[in-house]
Design a protein around this motif. Structure first.
Motif, PDB file in Angstrom:
ATOM      1  N   ILE A 100      43.042  28.266  65.663  1.00 26.09           N
ATOM      2  CA  ILE A 100      43.091  29.721  65.863  1.00 26.09           C
ATOM      3  C   ILE A 100      44.498  30.240  65.632  1.00 26.09           C
ATOM      4  N   LYS A 101      45.519  29.465  66.039  1.00 23.69           N
ATOM      5  CA  LYS A 101      46.920  29.858  65.772  1.00 23.69           C
ATOM      6  C   LYS A 101      47.156  29.910  64.265  1.00 23.69           C
ATOM      7  N   ALA A 102      46.603  28.949  63.509  1.00 22.12           N
ATOM      8  CA  ALA A 102      46.750  28.944  62.059  1.00 22.12           C
ATOM      9  C   ALA A 102      46.063  30.164  61.444  1.00 22.12           C
ATOM     10  N   LEU A 103      44.906  30.554  62.016  1.00 20.19           N
ATOM     11  CA  LEU A 103      44.184  31.734  61.535  1.00 20.19           C
ATOM     12  C   LEU A 103      45.013  32.988  61.763  1.00 20.19           C
ATOM     13  N   GLU A 104      45.595  33.110  62.943  1.00 18.33           N
ATOM     14  CA  GLU A 104      46.433  34.279  63.242  1.00 18.33           C
ATOM     15  C   GLU A 104      47.652  34.323  62.334  1.00 18.33           C
ATOM     16  N   ASP A 105      48.259  33.164  62.072  1.00 23.84           N
ATOM     17  CA  ASP A 105      49.436  33.118  61.192  1.00 23.84           C
ATOM     18  C   ASP A 105      49.075  33.575  59.787  1.00 23.84           C
ATOM     19  N   GLU A 106      47.904  33.149  59.321  1.00 24.61           N
ATOM     20  CA  GLU A 106      47.491  33.531  57.971  1.00 24.61           C
ATOM     21  C   GLU A 106      47.211  35.022  57.886  1.00 24.61           C
ATOM     22  N   LEU A 107      46.570  35.570  58.940  1.00 25.84           N
ATOM     23  CA  LEU A 107      46.255  37.001  58.942  1.00 25.84           C
ATOM     24  C   LEU A 107      47.475  37.857  59.240  1.00 25.84           C
ATOM     25  N   GLY A 108      48.488  37.268  59.884  1.00 24.59           N
ATOM     26  CA  GLY A 108      49.711  38.001  60.215  1.00 24.59           C
ATOM     27  C   GLY A 108      49.551  38.936  61.392  1.00 24.59           C
ATOM     28  N   ILE A 109      48.597  38.626  62.280  1.00 21.93           N
ATOM     29  CA  ILE A 109      48.375  39.497  63.430  1.00 21.93           C
ATOM     30  C   ILE A 109      47.708  38.675  64.540  1.00 21.93           C
ATOM     31  N   ALA A 110      48.046  39.018  65.788  1.00 23.26           N
ATOM     32  CA  ALA A 110      47.464  38.300  66.924  1.00 23.26           C
ATOM     33  C   ALA A 110      46.037  38.767  67.167  1.00 23.26           C
ATOM     34  N   LEU A 111      45.143  37.807  67.392  1.00 25.40           N
ATOM     35  CA  LEU A 111      43.750  38.106  67.687  1.00 25.40           C
ATOM     36  C   LEU A 111      43.438  37.949  69.166  1.00 25.40           C
ATOM     37  N   ILE A 112      44.233  37.124  69.832  1.00 26.09           N
ATOM     38  CA  ILE A 112      44.020  36.837  71.257  1.00 26.09           C
ATOM     39  C   ILE A 112      45.321  37.058  72.007  1.00 26.09           C
ATOM     40  N   GLN A 113      45.244  37.782  73.110  1.00 28.92           N
ATOM     41  CA  GLN A 113      46.400  37.980  73.990  1.00 28.92           C
ATOM     42  C   GLN A 113      46.290  36.973  75.129  1.00 28.92           C
ATOM     43  N   ARG A 114      47.182  35.998  75.117  1.00 28.54           N
ATOM     44  CA  ARG A 114      47.114  34.913  76.087  1.00 28.54           C
ATOM     45  C   ARG A 114      47.942  35.253  77.313  1.00 28.54           C
ATOM     46  N   SER A 115      47.410  34.914  78.477  1.00 32.18           N
ATOM     47  CA  SER A 115      48.136  35.123  79.728  1.00 32.18           C
ATOM     48  C   SER A 115      47.718  34.033  80.695  1.00 32.18           C
ATOM     49  N   ASN A 116      48.625  33.053  80.904  1.00 32.30           N
ATOM     50  CA  ASN A 116      48.319  31.880  81.717  1.00 32.30           C
ATOM     51  C   ASN A 116      47.028  31.241  81.180  1.00 32.30           C
ATOM     52  N   ARG A 117      46.014  31.123  82.052  1.00 32.64           N
ATOM     53  CA  ARG A 117      44.770  30.504  81.595  1.00 32.64           C
ATOM     54  C   ARG A 117      43.733  31.523  81.162  1.00 32.64           C
ATOM     55  N   ARG A 118      44.122  32.797  81.208  1.00 29.58           N
ATOM     56  CA  ARG A 118      43.196  33.854  80.819  1.00 29.58           C
ATOM     57  C   ARG A 118      43.622  34.436  79.474  1.00 29.58           C
ATOM     58  N   PHE A 119      42.685  35.078  78.792  1.00 34.51           N
ATOM     59  CA  PHE A 119      43.050  35.742  77.541  1.00 34.51           C
ATOM     60  C   PHE A 119      42.121  36.924  77.324  1.00 34.51           C
ATOM     61  N   LEU A 120      42.590  37.838  76.493  1.00 30.84           N
ATOM     62  CA  LEU A 120      41.797  38.992  76.070  1.00 30.84           C
ATOM     63  C   LEU A 120      41.885  39.108  74.558  1.00 30.84           C
ATOM     64  N   LEU A 121      40.829  39.662  73.947  1.00 30.54           N
ATOM     65  CA  LEU A 121      40.903  39.933  72.519  1.00 30.54           C
ATOM     66  C   LEU A 121      41.760  41.175  72.303  1.00 30.54           C
ATOM     67  N   THR A 122      42.637  41.098  71.341  1.00 28.83           N
ATOM     68  CA  THR A 122      43.419  42.278  70.972  1.00 28.83           C
ATOM     69  C   THR A 122      42.511  43.240  70.199  1.00 28.83           C
ATOM     70  N   GLU A 123      43.037  44.401  69.881  1.00 26.48           N
ATOM     71  CA  GLU A 123      42.249  45.334  69.062  1.00 26.48           C
ATOM     72  C   GLU A 123      41.883  44.690  67.733  1.00 26.48           C
ATOM     73  N   ALA A 124      42.854  43.974  67.150  1.00 24.50           N
ATOM     74  CA  ALA A 124      42.572  43.264  65.902  1.00 24.50           C
ATOM     75  C   ALA A 124      41.527  42.177  66.123  1.00 24.50           C
ATOM     76  N   GLY A 125      41.612  41.544  67.309  1.00 25.88           N
ATOM     77  CA  GLY A 125      40.637  40.503  67.626  1.00 25.88           C
ATOM     78  C   GLY A 125      39.222  41.054  67.738  1.00 25.88           C
ATOM     79  N   GLU A 126      39.078  42.224  68.364  1.00 26.79           N
ATOM     80  CA  GLU A 126      37.764  42.859  68.477  1.00 26.79           C
ATOM     81  C   GLU A 126      37.214  43.191  67.078  1.00 26.79           C
ATOM     82  N   TYR A 127      38.095  43.736  66.240  1.00 21.92           N
ATOM     83  CA  TYR A 127      37.697  44.099  64.872  1.00 21.92           C
ATOM     84  C   TYR A 127      37.281  42.840  64.094  1.00 21.92           C
ATOM     85  N   PHE A 128      38.104  41.804  64.210  1.00 22.64           N
ATOM     86  CA  PHE A 128      37.830  40.567  63.485  1.00 22.64           C
ATOM     87  C   PHE A 128      36.528  39.930  63.983  1.00 22.64           C
TER      88      PHE A 128
END
Length: 301
Positions: A36-64
């Motif tokens: 998933i990190k490789a996917l984000e690097d290729e797209l040039g945008i974060a898809l997941i906002q990580r926070s400790n053991r929790r995460f949320l989809l970013t706006e780009a993540g929701e779109y993707f």
């Protein structure tokens, strides 16, 4: 961007857990995180906002997420369509036949199968006995209709006997042999066998010689029609199943006689050959229908 990476992303988003998504995808948690990190690097945008053991989809993540679902569904539909085309191609039953098998019975059997089964597709092709058995070995035919010429053929293939027919011989009507009711191989010893290439190969002829004792004296016109013309002009003899008869246009010029050895008619076992291994179900189904219909059609031949 790989389809596999999109599937990993959707799994993480649906499970809301890297560990559960990794287990579902049968890979390690570190591997799914790296993909998933490789996917984000290729797209040039974060898809997941990580926070400790929790995460949320970013706006780009929701779109993707929404578009990835649609893309993967399209890919599944594409694969399903290709599989259907492949299955349709494999439904074609390739039937081979030599020039000696009763054609009327074969055509009746094929027509009956097609009438009973709208999904069946059958092709018919004609070959010498030797060529057809080679094609069976190479999976280029699904079944071959011909005569059994040696016990070895039953060992190499599955064989289903369908009918027996007397072997006949065609000679010129002006020949001295034409006056005899029945002919034997020794009666033909001084004559050339006219061997049409589209009916019998040289190797087939060798088998007939070994079985019935014909002398090795032959000529090989390219076609049956050319062979019959050669008989009229230059003499000789031509082997043919007696059941096939002689075309009416040759009446008065050629005669068909039964063949016998030691006063016993020489008969041919005619039936179906096929390779039993790795046969798809639909091929077995069409083969079974053809054999049943052939048996019924041959009763009236």
């Amino acid at each position: 961007m790989l389809l596999r990476q999109m599937k990993y992303f959707l799994a993480v988003a649906d499970c809301k857990s890297f560990s559960e998504a990794a287990e579902q995808c049968y890979i390690s948690q570190s591997a799914i995180s790296q993909q998933i990190k490789a996917l984000e690097d290729e797209l040039g945008i974060a898809l997941i906002q990580r926070s400790n053991r929790r995460f949320l989809l970013t706006e780009a993540g929701e779109y993707f997420y929404a578009h990835a679902q649609a893309m993967l569904q399209s890919v599944d539909e594409l694969k399903a369509g290709l599989a259907e085309i492949k299955a349709k191609e494999h439904r074609v039953f390739r039937l081979g036949c030599d020039g000696w098998f009763p054609m009327g019975a074969m055509y009746q059997a094929v027509n009956s199968v097609l009438a009973e089964n709208s999904n069946a597709e059958i092709t018919i092709s004609f070959h010498t006995h030797e060529d057809a058995l080679d094609m069976l070995h190479q999976a280029q035919l699904d079944m071959f209709l011909g005569d059994l010429r040696s016990a070895d053929e039953e060992n190499d293939f599955s064989y289903h006997g369908l009918t027996k027919t007397n072997l006949g011989v065609i000679v010129p009507a002006r020949s001295e042999l034409a006056a005899q009711e029945t002919l034997a191989p020794e009666d033909l010893a001084e004559l050339p066998c006219v061997l049409p290439e589209d009916v019998m190969s040289v190797n087939d002829w060798k088998k007939f010689r070994s079985l019935y004792g014909f002398a090795d004296n032959r000529i090989t016109p390219p076609t049956l029609r050319a062979a019959l013309a050669r008989l009229i002009t230059d003499g000789g003899y031509l082997l043919l199943p007696h059941r096939l008869g002689l075309p009416s246009e040759y009446a008065g010029c050629l005669q068909l006689h039964p063949l016998a050895s030691n006063s016993t008619a020489i008969t041919l076992d005619q039936g179906a050959f096929w390779q039993p291994q790795n046969t798809p179900f639909h091929i077995k189904e069409v083969r079974s229908q053809l054999l049943a219909n052939l048996s019924a059609a041959l009763i009236n031949v």
